[in-house]
Design an enzyme around this catalytic site. Structure first.
Site, PDB file in Angstrom:
ATOM      1  N   GLY A  22       0.828  -1.188   0.000  1.00  0.00           N
ATOM      2  CA  GLY A  22       0.000   0.000   0.000  1.00  0.00           C
ATOM      3  C   GLY A  22       0.864   1.239   0.000  1.00  0.00           C
ATOM      4  O   GLY A  22       2.072   1.198   0.270  1.00  0.00           O
ATOM      5  N   CYS A  23       0.230   2.382  -0.306  1.00  0.00           N
ATOM      6  CA  CYS A  23       0.992   3.621  -0.403  1.00  0.00           C
ATOM      7  C   CYS A  23       1.542   4.031   0.956  1.00  0.00           C
ATOM      8  O   CYS A  23       2.667   4.518   1.062  1.00  0.00           O
ATOM      9  CB  CYS A  23       0.135   4.719  -1.005  1.00  0.00           C
ATOM     10  SG  CYS A  23      -1.432   4.959  -0.183  1.00  0.00           S
ATOM     11  N   TYR A  24       0.756   3.855   2.032  1.00  0.00           N
ATOM     12  CA  TYR A  24       1.253   4.261   3.349  1.00  0.00           C
ATOM     13  C   TYR A  24       2.459   3.433   3.779  1.00  0.00           C
ATOM     14  O   TYR A  24       3.466   3.988   4.220  1.00  0.00           O
ATOM     15  CB  TYR A  24       0.131   4.189   4.387  1.00  0.00           C
ATOM     16  CG  TYR A  24      -0.905   5.282   4.245  1.00  0.00           C
ATOM     17  CD1 TYR A  24      -0.536   6.622   4.258  1.00  0.00           C
ATOM     18  CD2 TYR A  24      -2.257   4.988   4.117  1.00  0.00           C
ATOM     19  CE1 TYR A  24      -1.486   7.631   4.133  1.00  0.00           C
ATOM     20  CE2 TYR A  24      -3.212   5.981   3.998  1.00  0.00           C
ATOM     21  CZ  TYR A  24      -2.827   7.310   4.010  1.00  0.00           C
ATOM     22  OH  TYR A  24      -3.764   8.303   3.899  1.00  0.00           O
TER      23      TYR A  24
ATOM     24  N   GLU B 174       1.421  11.852  -1.385  1.00  0.00           N
ATOM     25  CA  GLU B 174       1.339  11.351  -0.025  1.00  0.00           C
ATOM     26  C   GLU B 174       2.600  11.714   0.730  1.00  0.00           C
ATOM     27  O   GLU B 174       3.701  11.557   0.224  1.00  0.00           O
ATOM     28  CB  GLU B 174       1.198   9.830  -0.055  1.00  0.00           C
ATOM     29  CG  GLU B 174       1.178   9.244   1.318  1.00  0.00           C
ATOM     30  CD  GLU B 174       0.939   7.756   1.270  1.00  0.00           C
ATOM     31  OE1 GLU B 174       0.055   7.328   0.518  1.00  0.00           O
ATOM     32  OE2 GLU B 174       1.656   7.047   1.962  1.00  0.00           O
TER      33      GLU B 174
END
Lengths: 343, 343, 343, 343
Positions: free
Chosen positions: C158-160, C248
């Site tokens: 995931g991006c996080y 992000e």
């Protein structure tokens, strides 16, 4: 990537290129396009106000690892071509010097756009190199391609004339435009980097407004070109500022001298632009996101119930409205494929 | 503030008010204005899709601590007035029922705006209560104030007609408008809550575009009113969507039947609107931030070199363009000060 | 450009690639990257909800002129590799089928990220293909490059986790991270295309907020990897939504088991990442515009007065945080240069 | 509305108020709040840089029809109270003069926030009126209400300390905070009006970033107050800038000296703030739109799996984070209802 990597050229460059005034929005973009261009070598980027700063410090997203310098005449000999991104009025003397040294020049300012000196002086003041006006070619590529191939000095049109004229040209070339009313709008990159409170994020977010409502300097440029195309029509023009970065939409109303059906108008536009690499005639209204960061112009034309034409053009104001079109013209001047480096 | 506080009324309310369709953007704002209004009591907020939800859960910023319910006919007797914020076409039957029960009705939909039934049917389909058309008053307050005082059913105009007509009325009333071309733009609250991908933040940020380019339903409304004012001129109209929430700008080009100087035009506008509490005639172009969250309309008029008038109007599309004007009209219908609750 | 142009391949493709779930934000971007990739052939783009629509109608800016189709098992034989962009939970069965047909699979969902089945089941529910968990490689390229070269199924993080782990890895690999607190924020493309009112432009503009404050499914992914790197530290994690499209930022606070000076920490990061093509260790805090539309991760680390480390990572959440990293991994799986098609 | 209307006072004013430095964002808002305040008379608005301009030309949305003037000592005698909105360091001498003339002063700068002179000097340089430090009251209303009633000089806290301390106070007052890590973010109005390229719309849209990562001047302010409340804990603090105008969110991680369950923590917060007119303890995470243009602070607290507390506060950075809280304090100093004029 901590090292400065060399420019990604494929083979011997077609020209060594200087970008003068590379600290502004359009100059910085011109530098980036030239840097990534497979056939052009970017030999210098200059700026009076930011000399000593690396361009990728000022515009990290453009990733051009060159230091901005003061314009240095001794380096000019090594330059085949220059893109000049100075303010209106300030460009002419530098353009004259560069031409004197034999460099091809693409000027992004207004200094050589108006063929008529009194009109120039009315809107911009004294001209710094009036002797060059006659030889300058108006760089709206799709309308002046043949002259551009032989040009040595190109006056790249403003973003508003680019969008408006591409939207009206198919009608204007047939002498059909009797009157036109243009409402156009662009993002804050068109307002320039020398920021005042107007473009502070706090002022612009949730805002939009018309400006220069008492006469914008781009109007005579549009009238000049419409007349040259065959429709010497009066132009009423109003620009607006929008809460976005890059993009411009021109909504052009035209009263025609002869009536056209919607189908005829749409066929005319498709035919006119069918071989143009950067023009797309759409089946519905264009939007700005689809042209962002591209050199494309998206067009749509319709005819409403009362017979008036509405023609829309969407461009990225700093690409097709400035630096992208500048490189498109430079490609032509150098005998390269017009689309090279603009993919 | 954890307790539901009572409504901040000063003295006995002038009317008990229902807001039907309070889950949409304009209905919710209408509910908030009525809630904070010193003379109106908000007795119910209804919604089919969100019944059971408290309005301040759905719109925390509006702080109206009432639960949305299904519209319940048994409660209608206790209601003196209703603001109906239903979609076009869906409002008419409910309006008819409310009128049958004796309630004053301010309708925010298009259902009673067009006096001509065939025109309505062409743009919206079958009409749900054609027998009420004749008695409905067009609620552009500044143009119909006298009739509004006695009205029992008011059709609040759309945001585009409100801005466009306020921008053109001083000329239209004198029969001066021969032709007009209107380019207008509004924020995403005007697109409605029933979101599709068009108004996803990801789609709208850095975007702007014209829409309904083949004919917008607000055009016949504008033509109807210009004719009623004395200028039966053809209207060419294009709306655009902007990357902002609340706000609308109408840029109106007018060709006049008699020429006016800029000074004459500006004097005409100042005189026409000098006593209007919500209209400000400015010395330069208006902007959206200055009217955000207000019921004001800011106007500017100029005449360009070719003698064409450019008139600008800026409003908040959900205030003066919908719910604010709705309450302004309700104030008149109830004999209250027109500005009450709209400060 | 009115014709559908062929894919710009240079020579024989290294693989024929399917993108399943190409109507969502990450699937559409994956399709675009593959389309423009010089060594990959995009053979199909699939979507249940948008079958029959051309991808360049849905995402004009991506310019992929292929029609979305339902996933058709009969075509699968012709496919060497697939990028699966399905929702969490829905991906596993399709991944299993594709693996059964011999295709290399890059999965963008969470289905194969957590090596521990009970942990998966706690956060996501029943698993559709638990037998594949063991062979799946966690696709954070810079941490698992060697395994990725031989992988047949890659679970793209995931991006996080991508941002957080790149920010903490140099410390975690040395066993230095004792505790960590992560405040991360992303744009609305991370919220997904299936829009609800939360990401209506009207709701998001001028807004920002934390969400999933009671436990985000990315936390166990971060803890799993920190432990694998050598620092089995508890992670406190909060995500926020920002009024922007792509981007992000992860702001990571770390309490260390041994103290490091700022200079030592910065040297450690530079050394760790000096040969990484997509990682830039900066001299100051990163920003989102500099990584927009790139596969880069920009990092900065500092140590404050009390000895706590603050490490920042900025990525484009749909590039390095999803589809860009997915193609980076596919390049490795196919023996291509890792950066190919991601320039 | 073309006439300058008088100030909407109800009855005799409780104080005649000067706003010094009214051309900046917080000064202008302070002027607006005083102008609309039913019990305060706004007698002058001053600005060095914009003297001669009317405030409603500079900030049309605030509608304060007064001309900005240079600060004129001869008028000071007529003033009962002053709100000083000068830059840090520049406020102290003017505050001293105003105090010398007997005026109550609410200072919005940092000059009187830090009780410890050496700490002040380390972060801000020489102090212009150190003799006033001891008598100044720290104006975080909810924490110092009793002292504020008798105060003659109030140092209104910065926006970051306001949000962070309100988020942590219920725990800090019980001595529970052992360590804290704060990630906070605000909109561009917090960056100030003296714009540089950082807050040009073109730079900020689609952007977000941490800044002052090597130590922000608000950290010692937070540590001072946490210690005063009973928790002398080390604070790690990082601010970020967001692409929005007004709003600030503080995400505070706290390690406690004694464990609390989520229910206990939430009960503690509700109890602590139950009678606070401007504090709302929510059942879920706060968002910025709900506090925009209000003096409210919205809080949410939770405890995650590892026992760490996460406390969130959302405020409008120029309202509760500056001018709104300034007037809240002035109300107390004057014996008025604390909420007057802030509704």
């Amino acid at each position: 990537m901590s090292e400065i990597s060399g420019q990604p050229l494929s083979g011997k460059p077609a020209a060594r290129v200087l970008v003068a005034g590379a600290s502004g929005f359009t100059g910085a973009l011109a530098a980036q396009i030239v840097w990534r261009h497979p056939r052009l070598e970017l030999v210098a980027v200059t700026s009076r106000s930011e000399a000593g700063t690396r361009l990728d410090q000022l515009y990290p997203r453009y990733r051009v690892p060159l230091e901005l310098t003061e314009l240095d005449l001794d380096r000019i000999e090594e330059v085949d071509a220059a893109i000049v991104a100075y303010p209106h009025g300030a460009a002419a003397p530098t353009v004259a010097e560069l031409r004197g040294l034999g460099a091809l020049v693409v000027d992004l300012s207004a200094d050589f756009r108006l063929g008529d000196l009194p009109t120039y002086e009315r809107w911009y003041g004294e001209h710094g190199a009036p002797e060059l006006l006659e030889g300058a070619v108006y760089g709206l590529t799709e309308l002046h391609r043949d002259q551009l191939r032989d040009a040595e000095l190109v006056a790249t049109p403003g973003c508003y004339p680019t969008a408006s004229l591409l939207a009206l040209a198919p009608l204007a070339e047939r002498g059909l435009v009797a009157e036109t009313f243009i409402s156009a709008a662009q993002g804050t990159s068109g307002y320039g980097r020398s920021s005042d409170d107007t473009v502070h994020f706090t002022s612009m977010t949730e805002n939009a407004f018309p400006y220069k409502t008492e006469g914008h300097r781009h109007r005579p440029e549009i009238e000049q070109e419409l007349a040259a195309l065959g429709s010497p029509a009066p132009v009423t023009f109003v620009p607006h500022l929008l809460p976005l970065d890059q993009g411009e939409i021109a909504t052009c109303f035209a009263v025609l001298s002869e009536s056209l059906s919607k189908e005829e108008a749409q066929a005319l536009y498709r035919e006119r632009y069918e071989n143009e690499p950067f023009i797309r005639v759409l089946d519905g209204p264009p939007d700005l996101r689809s042209v962002r960061d591209t050199n494309e112009c998206h067009l749509y034309v319709t005819v409403e119930e009362h017979g008036r034409v509405i023609a829309f053009a969407a461009i990225d104001n700093i690409w097709k409205g400035a630096s992208g079109q500048g490189v498109q013209n430079l490609n032509l001047m150098l005998g390269l494929d017009e689309t090279e480096g603009l993919g």
